[in-house]
Design an enzyme around this catalytic site. Sequence first.
Site, short mmCIF file in Angstrom:
data_model
loop_
_atom_site.label_atom_id
_atom_site.label_comp_id
_atom_site.label_asym_id
_atom_site.label_seq_id
_atom_site.Cartn_x
_atom_site.Cartn_y
_atom_site.Cartn_z
CE LYS A 22 70.48 32.71 26.14
NZ LYS A 22 70.74 32.88 24.70
CG ASN A 23 73.10 29.96 24.52
OD1 ASN A 23 72.00 30.49 24.38
ND2 ASN A 23 74.20 30.65 24.69
CB CYS A 116 72.25 40.79 16.68
SG CYS A 116 72.69 40.37 18.36
NE ARG A 121 74.77 36.65 16.83
CZ ARG A 121 74.07 36.21 17.89
NH1 ARG A 121 73.27 37.04 18.55
NH2 ARG A 121 74.14 34.96 18.28
CG ASP A 307 77.75 34.09 25.21
OD1 ASP A 307 77.16 33.03 24.98
OD2 ASP A 307 77.91 34.98 24.35
NE ARG A 399 66.34 37.58 24.13
CZ ARG A 399 66.74 37.69 22.87
NH1 ARG A 399 67.06 38.87 22.38
NH2 ARG A 399 66.85 36.62 22.11
C1 EPZ Z 1 75.68 31.09 19.90
O1 EPZ Z 1 75.22 32.02 18.92
C2 EPZ Z 1 75.07 31.58 21.23
N1 EPZ Z 1 73.63 31.61 21.11
C3 EPZ Z 1 75.59 32.98 21.56
O2 EPZ Z 1 75.12 33.33 22.87
C4 EPZ Z 1 77.10 32.96 21.62
O3 EPZ Z 1 77.59 34.27 21.80
C5 EPZ Z 1 77.67 32.40 20.29
O4 EPZ Z 1 77.11 31.10 20.01
C6 EPZ Z 1 79.18 32.24 20.33
O5 EPZ Z 1 79.57 31.45 21.37
C7 EPZ Z 1 72.94 30.45 21.22
O6 EPZ Z 1 73.48 29.38 21.37
C8 EPZ Z 1 71.46 30.55 21.16
P1 EPZ Z 1 78.00 31.68 16.18
P2 EPZ Z 1 75.44 31.71 17.36
O7 EPZ Z 1 77.29 31.31 14.94
O8 EPZ Z 1 75.43 30.29 17.11
C9 EPZ Z 1 80.02 34.18 12.76
C10 EPZ Z 1 74.10 34.62 24.55
O9 EPZ Z 1 74.48 35.64 25.10
N2 EPZ Z 1 79.08 33.51 11.84
O10 EPZ Z 1 78.79 30.64 16.88
O11 EPZ Z 1 74.53 32.59 16.62
C11 EPZ Z 1 79.29 35.12 13.72
O12 EPZ Z 1 79.02 36.36 13.15
C12 EPZ Z 1 74.24 34.45 23.03
O13 EPZ Z 1 73.59 33.66 25.14
C13 EPZ Z 1 79.27 33.67 10.49
O14 EPZ Z 1 80.16 34.39 10.05
O15 EPZ Z 1 76.94 32.27 17.19
C14 EPZ Z 1 80.27 35.19 14.88
O16 EPZ Z 1 81.25 36.13 14.60
C15 EPZ Z 1 74.71 35.71 22.36
N3 EPZ Z 1 78.39 33.04 9.65
C16 EPZ Z 1 80.86 33.78 14.89
O17 EPZ Z 1 80.60 33.20 13.62
C17 EPZ Z 1 77.37 32.23 10.11
O18 EPZ Z 1 76.60 31.68 9.30
C18 EPZ Z 1 80.29 32.87 15.97
O19 EPZ Z 1 78.89 32.95 15.91
C19 EPZ Z 1 77.22 32.08 11.49
C20 EPZ Z 1 78.08 32.72 12.34
#
Ligand code: EPZ
Length: 420
Positions: A22-23, A116, A121, A307, A399
Amino acid sequence: MDNLVIEGGKRLTGEVTVSGAKNSVLPIMAATLLTDETCIIKGVPILRDTNTMLRILRSLGKGVEMSRDTVNITSTRNNKTFADYKLVSTMRASFCVLGPLLGKFKKAEVSLPGGCVIGIRPVDLHLKGIKALGADISIVSGYVVAKAKQLKGTTMYLGGICGSSVLATDNVMMAATLAKGKTVIESAACEPEVADLANFLIKMGAKIKGHGTPIIEIEGVKQLHGAIHNIIPDRIEAGTFIVAALITKGDILIKNVCHAHLGALIDKLQEAGAYITKTDSSVRVRLKRNLKPVNVTTLPYPGFPTDMQAQVMSLMSVTPGISLITEKIYPDRFMHVAELNRMGARIQREGAHAIVEGTKQLSGAPVMASDLRASASLVLAGLAAQGKTTVARIYHLERGYENLEQKFLTLGARIWRKKE
Ligand code: EPZ
């Protein structure tokens, strides 16, 4: 709305095949906005989230045709650069249309993603990266309005308080493919899904190096062409079935797995005593002795995946002894704790930590799913529990898991759907 009913206590055995990731497929579908030519994507899982992304692409003027696990994405020349709140608010990953729209059309208006349940996020890193490429960015009525005469390559640091960001790396990498000059992303996310996106972009004619490492270099090109791509297997779905074998004391051969992507998880479960054997594209999971409790800390890849935190918590809740689970990516990602405690688990949350005191047996109960991975952890707990568990709001599961209950049925689980 459907509920999932599980009659627990059945040992799962047999074979199961993992679907595409998915991701990985979500940003790869968004990347097709970077070209007017046809893209063919194979191994696409049929999920609520993939359907949402296809609806967003249609709303942006793409032609979309899906048959079985293959999607053809064509251009209708009726391109739009406005991504509506109604669609974007239902799925955060939709925000990764921002980079390709800006890269291709030098303008984009994309709704900010909604809230969320797994935690705060923000998208500050996405905006920081896009701004560094020279785009003017403003937030108007909940929309990111971005425009640029020309994007220019530059070197940027994209690390945040919790480390790298997967989708921010994806967004900036996609925009940079059509920027003038060279972009270097430092503290880039190293997830296999980011590397899979880069490999797709390279097939479209992009010049990218270092994907899968914290330093990604992109040399901008004038235009990109169509491509054909096979999506990598879903490592989180594979991880969920690994835990299913252990929590039911079963024996499962999980096929279509890239076990290199599961290093941290397999290592942690072997430390607990799991017996896991690997072949090229599959893993076999069994128990040779009782598991022992282990401590888990989630980290960006190649660390232990957030995850998989909820699913492993279910396993530790039936592993006698004390284990400590620390969530470093989403410090509030503990919606599953109260529901597991309803089933007789003994879990105490302390900020970004959960102390799990393993118990011999869980008991079936009515529980509520709150997000994708929390719902998977409740299904796993239900498979191990004595009696019947009813999981409500299973649309969360749909999802991110393709045909989950069908797959569990073939492994011998007693699981069925019931209208609410
Ligand atoms: C991806 O989300 C995945 N989703 C998430 O999977 C997964 O949990 C996450 O990466 C971490 O591995 C998809 O790929 C569609 P991040 P993403 O930006 O990219 C902080 C699932 O269950 N952050 O890597 O949105 C954020 O708050 C889903 O399949 C900022 O601070 O996650 C978090 O603490 C849930 N500022 C950390 O970084 C930003 O601009 C990592 O989030 C962006 C993120």
